[in-house]
Design an enzyme around this catalytic site. Structure first.
Site, PDB file in Angstrom:
ATOM      1  N   ASP A  67     -26.606 -26.763 108.126  1.00 32.99           N
ATOM      2  CA  ASP A  67     -26.001 -27.366 106.932  1.00 32.99           C
ATOM      3  C   ASP A  67     -27.040 -27.704 105.867  1.00 32.99           C
ATOM      4  O   ASP A  67     -28.245 -27.651 106.120  1.00 32.99           O
ATOM      5  CB  ASP A  67     -25.188 -28.618 107.319  1.00 32.99           C
ATOM      6  CG  ASP A  67     -25.903 -29.507 108.343  1.00 32.99           C
ATOM      7  OD1 ASP A  67     -27.125 -29.359 108.519  1.00 32.99           O
ATOM      8  OD2 ASP A  67     -25.231 -30.349 108.959  1.00 32.99           O
ATOM      9  N   ASN A 136     -19.206 -40.583 114.626  1.00 33.39           N
ATOM     10  CA  ASN A 136     -17.771 -40.261 114.585  1.00 33.39           C
ATOM     11  C   ASN A 136     -17.471 -38.913 115.240  1.00 33.39           C
ATOM     12  O   ASN A 136     -16.363 -38.403 115.132  1.00 33.39           O
ATOM     13  CB  ASN A 136     -17.275 -40.269 113.137  1.00 33.39           C
ATOM     14  CG  ASN A 136     -17.971 -39.216 112.277  1.00 33.39           C
ATOM     15  OD1 ASN A 136     -18.745 -38.409 112.789  1.00 33.39           O
ATOM     16  ND2 ASN A 136     -17.689 -39.221 110.987  1.00 33.39           N
ATOM     17  N   HIS A 138     -19.019 -36.065 114.539  1.00 33.17           N
ATOM     18  CA  HIS A 138     -19.229 -34.852 113.736  1.00 33.17           C
ATOM     19  C   HIS A 138     -20.340 -33.989 114.321  1.00 33.17           C
ATOM     20  O   HIS A 138     -21.277 -34.491 114.940  1.00 33.17           O
ATOM     21  CB  HIS A 138     -19.431 -35.169 112.245  1.00 33.17           C
ATOM     22  CG  HIS A 138     -20.761 -35.743 111.863  1.00 33.17           C
ATOM     23  ND1 HIS A 138     -20.899 -36.739 110.915  1.00 33.17           N
ATOM     24  CD2 HIS A 138     -22.025 -35.469 112.272  1.00 33.17           C
ATOM     25  CE1 HIS A 138     -22.179 -37.022 110.770  1.00 33.17           C
ATOM     26  NE2 HIS A 138     -22.881 -36.278 111.574  1.00 33.17           N
ATOM     27  N   GLU A 143     -16.575 -33.173 109.726  1.00 33.41           N
ATOM     28  CA  GLU A 143     -16.093 -34.529 109.940  1.00 33.41           C
ATOM     29  C   GLU A 143     -14.761 -34.497 110.712  1.00 33.41           C
ATOM     30  O   GLU A 143     -14.123 -33.449 110.807  1.00 33.41           O
ATOM     31  CB  GLU A 143     -15.884 -35.221 108.582  1.00 33.41           C
ATOM     32  CG  GLU A 143     -17.143 -35.280 107.713  1.00 33.41           C
ATOM     33  CD  GLU A 143     -18.163 -36.321 108.191  1.00 33.41           C
ATOM     34  OE1 GLU A 143     -18.061 -36.825 109.319  1.00 33.41           O
ATOM     35  OE2 GLU A 143     -19.088 -36.614 107.403  1.00 33.41           O
TER      36      GLU A 143
END
Ligand code: F6R
Length: 234
Positions: A67, A136, A138, A143
């Site tokens: 990313d 979370n 990810h 997400e």
């Protein structure tokens, strides 16, 4: 999913580097899928050590990063281009022409995502993909709620992720709001996946991964759909 518990962060980093190094020794022109963030820094340090002391060569290796932030140039100290050069590439003998990272500064981000996806596909996917995990769940910048069949795409970063990453920026306001990331399906196209989980703040994410349901609400749970995943936990 194979789980290896480690006693220390150093042990986790050494084990991860050993697995990546063995992949390169077996296949010198391997495609390495790379991640940024705090967790893999020790793995990069250890791979650099193996290069310096055990002649591990990256000369024929290709790297594909997961990313990049949108709107940051590759010279920006907060870009993942900069991180990779700083923490890893400049210390090894890999060829810059074989380092691939999404271009967060492209005029047309959607077109850049399509180009990157085709590139990863043309390489046959990563031979081994290094991953960290967000609190979370990810993976990459996928997400919660990201479809498991997603390919490289533009994402709007959620506040929790922006806050977690603000430690690298002068203030939360300078953390980009968008990023480009390999999709979950892109990640799953890797032949082998190495997930690194380190620190108390990730304990709940680790528990959800190992004990929870496979659901798009927790992106890392998609890794249960892959046949060759190793999780290193400290
Ligand atoms: C980084 C990436 C992210 C991180 C995750 C954990 O390229 O894709 O998914 O792996 O945010 O980051 P750290 O390791 O800083 O806790």
């Amino acid at each position: 999913m194979k789980v290896m518990e480690c006693q220390t962060y150093e042990e986790l980093s050494q084990k991860a580097a050993r697995i990546a190094a063995d992949t390169i020794i077996e296949k010198p022109d391997a495609v390495l899928g790379l991640a940024t963030g705090g967790t893999p820094e020790g793995t990069y340090r250890e791979l650099i050590r193996l290069h310096q002391t055990e002649n591990l060569s990256f000369q024929n290796v290709t790297t594909v990063n997961l990313d990049e932030y949108a709107g940051l140039s590759s010279n920006d100290p907060n870009s993942y281009h900069f991180y990779m050069n700083d923490r890893f590439f400049q210390h090894i003998d890999s060829k810059p022409s074989r380092h691939y990272i999404p271009n967060g500064n492209a005029d047309d981000l959607e077109a850049e995502c399509r180009r990157y996806e085709q590139l990863v596909e043309s390489l046959g996917g990563a031979d081994i993909q290094l991953l960290g995990i967000g609190r979370n769940g990810h993976i990459g910048f996928n997400e919660p709620g990201t479809p498991f069949n997603s390919r490289t795409h533009v994402v709007t970063l959620n506040e929790q992720t922006r806050k977690a990453n603000a430690r690298y920026f002068p203030s939360i306001d300078s953390v980009p709001k968008k990023a480009l990331t390999m999709g979950i399906q892109t990640i799953l196209s890797s032949k082998r996946i190495l997930l690194l989980i380190s620190g108390k703040s990730k304990a709940e994410a680790a528990r959800k991964l190992l004990e929870g349901a496979i659901t798009e609400d927790f992106p890392a749970s998609a890794l249960h759909l892959h046949a060759d995943v190793t999780v290193l936990i400290k």
